[in-house]
Design a protein around this motif. Sequence first.
Motif, PDB file in Angstrom:
ATOM      1  N   THR A 182       0.850  -1.186   0.000  1.00 52.79           N
ATOM      2  CA  THR A 182       0.000   0.000   0.000  1.00 52.79           C
ATOM      3  C   THR A 182       0.886   1.235   0.000  1.00 52.79           C
ATOM      4  N   LEU A 183       0.621   2.121  -0.945  1.00 57.99           N
ATOM      5  CA  LEU A 183       1.309   3.406  -1.017  1.00 57.99           C
ATOM      6  C   LEU A 183       0.307   4.463  -0.580  1.00 57.99           C
ATOM      7  N   GLU A 184       0.676   5.229   0.437  1.00 56.91           N
ATOM      8  CA  GLU A 184      -0.232   6.263   0.927  1.00 56.91           C
ATOM      9  C   GLU A 184       0.416   7.627   0.739  1.00 56.91           C
ATOM     10  N   PHE A 185      -0.398   8.570   0.274  1.00 58.59           N
ATOM     11  CA  PHE A 185       0.077   9.898  -0.087  1.00 58.59           C
ATOM     12  C   PHE A 185      -0.370  10.925   0.938  1.00 58.59           C
ATOM     13  N   GLU A 186       0.235  12.116   0.864  1.00 61.20           N
ATOM     14  CA  GLU A 186      -0.071  13.187   1.820  1.00 61.20           C
ATOM     15  C   GLU A 186      -1.561  13.475   1.906  1.00 61.20           C
ATOM     16  N   ASN A 187      -2.252  13.390   0.765  1.00 61.05           N
ATOM     17  CA  ASN A 187      -3.687  13.690   0.735  1.00 61.05           C
ATOM     18  C   ASN A 187      -4.540  12.497   1.183  1.00 61.05           C
ATOM     19  N   ARG A 188      -3.896  11.475   1.728  1.00 60.04           N
ATOM     20  CA  ARG A 188      -4.525  10.257   2.255  1.00 60.04           C
ATOM     21  C   ARG A 188      -5.013   9.306   1.165  1.00 60.04           C
ATOM     22  N   GLN A 220      -4.593   6.460  -1.776  1.00 58.48           N
ATOM     23  CA  GLN A 220      -3.759   5.261  -1.756  1.00 58.48           C
ATOM     24  C   GLN A 220      -3.686   4.605  -3.128  1.00 58.48           C
ATOM     25  N   ILE A 221      -2.579   3.909  -3.327  1.00 61.77           N
ATOM     26  CA  ILE A 221      -2.434   2.958  -4.423  1.00 61.77           C
ATOM     27  C   ILE A 221      -2.170   1.619  -3.752  1.00 61.77           C
ATOM     28  N   VAL A 222      -2.906   0.610  -4.171  1.00 62.46           N
ATOM     29  CA  VAL A 222      -2.754  -0.718  -3.589  1.00 62.46           C
ATOM     30  C   VAL A 222      -2.302  -1.671  -4.690  1.00 62.46           C
ATOM     31  N   ILE A 223      -1.197  -2.365  -4.426  1.00 62.66           N
ATOM     32  CA  ILE A 223      -0.657  -3.334  -5.384  1.00 62.66           C
ATOM     33  C   ILE A 223      -0.644  -4.690  -4.693  1.00 62.66           C
ATOM     34  N   SER A 276      -6.066   2.142  -7.934  1.00 62.74           N
ATOM     35  CA  SER A 276      -5.848   3.541  -7.570  1.00 62.74           C
ATOM     36  C   SER A 276      -7.126   4.302  -7.884  1.00 62.74           C
ATOM     37  N   LYS A 277      -7.103   5.612  -7.619  1.00 61.40           N
ATOM     38  CA  LYS A 277      -8.331   6.368  -7.858  1.00 61.40           C
ATOM     39  C   LYS A 277      -8.703   6.418  -9.335  1.00 61.40           C
ATOM     40  N   GLU A 301       0.795   6.961 -11.889  1.00 61.37           N
ATOM     41  CA  GLU A 301      -0.222   6.996 -10.834  1.00 61.37           C
ATOM     42  C   GLU A 301       0.312   7.678  -9.574  1.00 61.37           C
ATOM     43  N   CYS A 302       1.552   7.394  -9.211  1.00 53.22           N
ATOM     44  CA  CYS A 302       2.152   8.062  -8.048  1.00 53.22           C
ATOM     45  C   CYS A 302       2.196   9.570  -8.265  1.00 53.22           C
ATOM     46  N   SER A 303       2.545   9.984  -9.470  1.00 54.21           N
ATOM     47  CA  SER A 303       2.612  11.415  -9.780  1.00 54.21           C
ATOM     48  C   SER A 303       1.238  12.067  -9.653  1.00 54.21           C
ATOM     49  N   VAL A 304       0.204  11.384 -10.131  1.00 53.00           N
ATOM     50  CA  VAL A 304      -1.164  11.904 -10.030  1.00 53.00           C
ATOM     51  C   VAL A 304      -1.560  12.041  -8.559  1.00 53.00           C
ATOM     52  N   HIS A 305      -1.317  11.008  -7.779  1.00 55.74           N
ATOM     53  CA  HIS A 305      -1.701  11.022  -6.363  1.00 55.74           C
ATOM     54  C   HIS A 305      -0.890  12.037  -5.564  1.00 55.74           C
TER      55      HIS A 305
END
Length: 105
Positions: A39-45, A47-50, A63-64, A93-97
Amino acid sequence: MMNDTEFHKLVDHALMIIEEGIDESGADIESETTGNVLTLEFENRSQIVINRQEPLHELWLASKSGGYHFKYNNGEWHCTRSGEEFFALVKRECSVHAGETVDWS
């Protein structure tokens, strides 16, 4: 056709590349592995789940922007729908999040 052991080695390596890449990128992304899920969690809460789908020998990413399934072929993971390469999609996706460019070598 790969066996389960080969599949797990490939997935472990892919997830390690992501975790090391995120560290290298300097982006504020928390990563946590629990069982078969990264799970990758970003500042804005957001997530991306792999996660690994052992029965299908696939990697799944949620992802969203949607859900993606990846199969390993010719030395790379590719989306079963678009053909996009796994790491390119993860970075996008990480860049978007994150709201900033997330990249690594």
